[in-house]
Write a protein that holds these residues in place. Structure first.
Motif, mmCIF file in Angstrom:
data_model
loop_
_atom_site.group_PDB
_atom_site.id
_atom_site.type_symbol
_atom_site.label_atom_id
_atom_site.label_comp_id
_atom_site.label_asym_id
_atom_site.label_seq_id
_atom_site.Cartn_x
_atom_site.Cartn_y
_atom_site.Cartn_z
ATOM 1 N N VAL A 30 0.869 -1.275 -0.102
ATOM 2 C CA VAL A 30 -0.125 -0.259 -0.146
ATOM 3 C C VAL A 30 0.768 1.384 -0.108
ATOM 4 O O VAL A 30 1.768 1.337 0.960
ATOM 5 N N ASN A 31 0.529 1.704 -0.739
ATOM 6 C CA ASN A 31 1.082 3.501 -0.801
ATOM 7 C C ASN A 31 2.185 3.155 -1.613
ATOM 8 O O ASN A 31 3.189 4.537 -0.938
ATOM 9 N N SER A 32 3.098 2.407 -2.207
ATOM 10 C CA SER A 32 4.163 2.338 -2.669
ATOM 11 C C SER A 32 4.117 2.676 -3.968
ATOM 12 O O SER A 32 3.015 2.433 -4.832
ATOM 13 N N PRO B 42 -7.824 8.491 1.451
ATOM 14 C CA PRO B 42 -6.004 8.241 0.839
ATOM 15 C C PRO B 42 -5.462 7.014 1.309
ATOM 16 O O PRO B 42 -5.847 6.085 1.887
ATOM 17 N N GLN B 43 -4.760 6.322 0.871
ATOM 18 C CA GLN B 43 -3.917 5.192 0.782
ATOM 19 C C GLN B 43 -3.942 5.210 2.827
ATOM 20 O O GLN B 43 -3.352 3.523 3.145
ATOM 21 N N SER B 44 -3.425 5.681 2.925
ATOM 22 C CA SER B 44 -2.842 6.113 4.582
ATOM 23 C C SER B 44 -4.188 5.585 5.906
ATOM 24 O O SER B 44 -3.644 5.481 6.430
ATOM 25 N N ALA B 45 -5.412 6.026 4.725
ATOM 26 C CA ALA B 45 -6.520 5.825 6.161
ATOM 27 C C ALA B 45 -6.516 4.764 6.366
ATOM 28 O O ALA B 45 -6.614 3.372 6.029
ATOM 29 N N TYR C 101 -8.967 2.148 4.055
ATOM 30 C CA TYR C 101 -8.448 2.475 2.437
ATOM 31 C C TYR C 101 -8.857 0.989 1.478
ATOM 32 O O TYR C 101 -9.371 0.628 0.614
#
Length: 161
Positions: free
Chosen positions: A26-28, A85-88, A91
């Protein structure tokens, strides 16, 4: 190539991207890149269906109406995903919901429209011609820098709303 085969093969491409996105961290940067590629293919897919495949099966108006409703469902779920947001913490749930809706649409389309229902009159030669047009459109859009920018712009726009 037969239109049904083109459609099924493109479903495999999109599902393959879904699997790869799920497997990437995730988020990469890898996940972002795969997601962007998936968005390009999804836009291409909707275009070949809306512009070529569905009109050729016009006599199946009820199924086409359902398919368009499913497209809206995919887009609605995609909008929710893009705004998350991918940090949520939620997600991954939103990603899985999007992927589920997308795959269900592809599976239902293959089940209900490949082959076309009995009320649709389409010859093998017409299916071949349609398939060739669909395959050519896929390649044209994949190679289009304008299409890539347009799709990226739509993604950015939805995220910003």
């Amino acid at each position: 190539m037969n239109a049904y085969d083109v459609l099924k093969e493109h479903h495999k491409v999109i599902k393959g991207f879904g699997r790869k996105v799920s497997e990437a961290p995730v988020n990469s940067p890898e996940r972002h890149g795969l997601f962007d590629q998936m968005m390009l293919e999804l836009d291409i897919h909707f275009r070949i269906e809306d512009d070529l495949f569905y009109p050729a099966l016009g006599q199946a108006s009820q199924l086409i109406a359902v398919a368009h409703a499913e497209h809206r469902q995919v887009i609605d779920q995609l909008s929710v995903l893009l705004k998350t947001p991918q940090s949520a913490p939620r997600y991954e749930d939103e990603w899985n919901s999007f992927k589920t809706v997308l795959e269900a649409h592809a599976d239902e389309e293959e089940r209900d429209m490949c082959p076309a229902p009995p009320e649709v009159t389409i010859t093998d030669a017409e299916l071949e011609e349609l398939g060739n047009k669909m395959a050519a459109k896929i390649e044209q859009l994949r190679g289009s820098r304008l299409h890539r920018l347009r799709t990226k712009g739509k993604t950015v726009l939805v995220r910003s709303l």
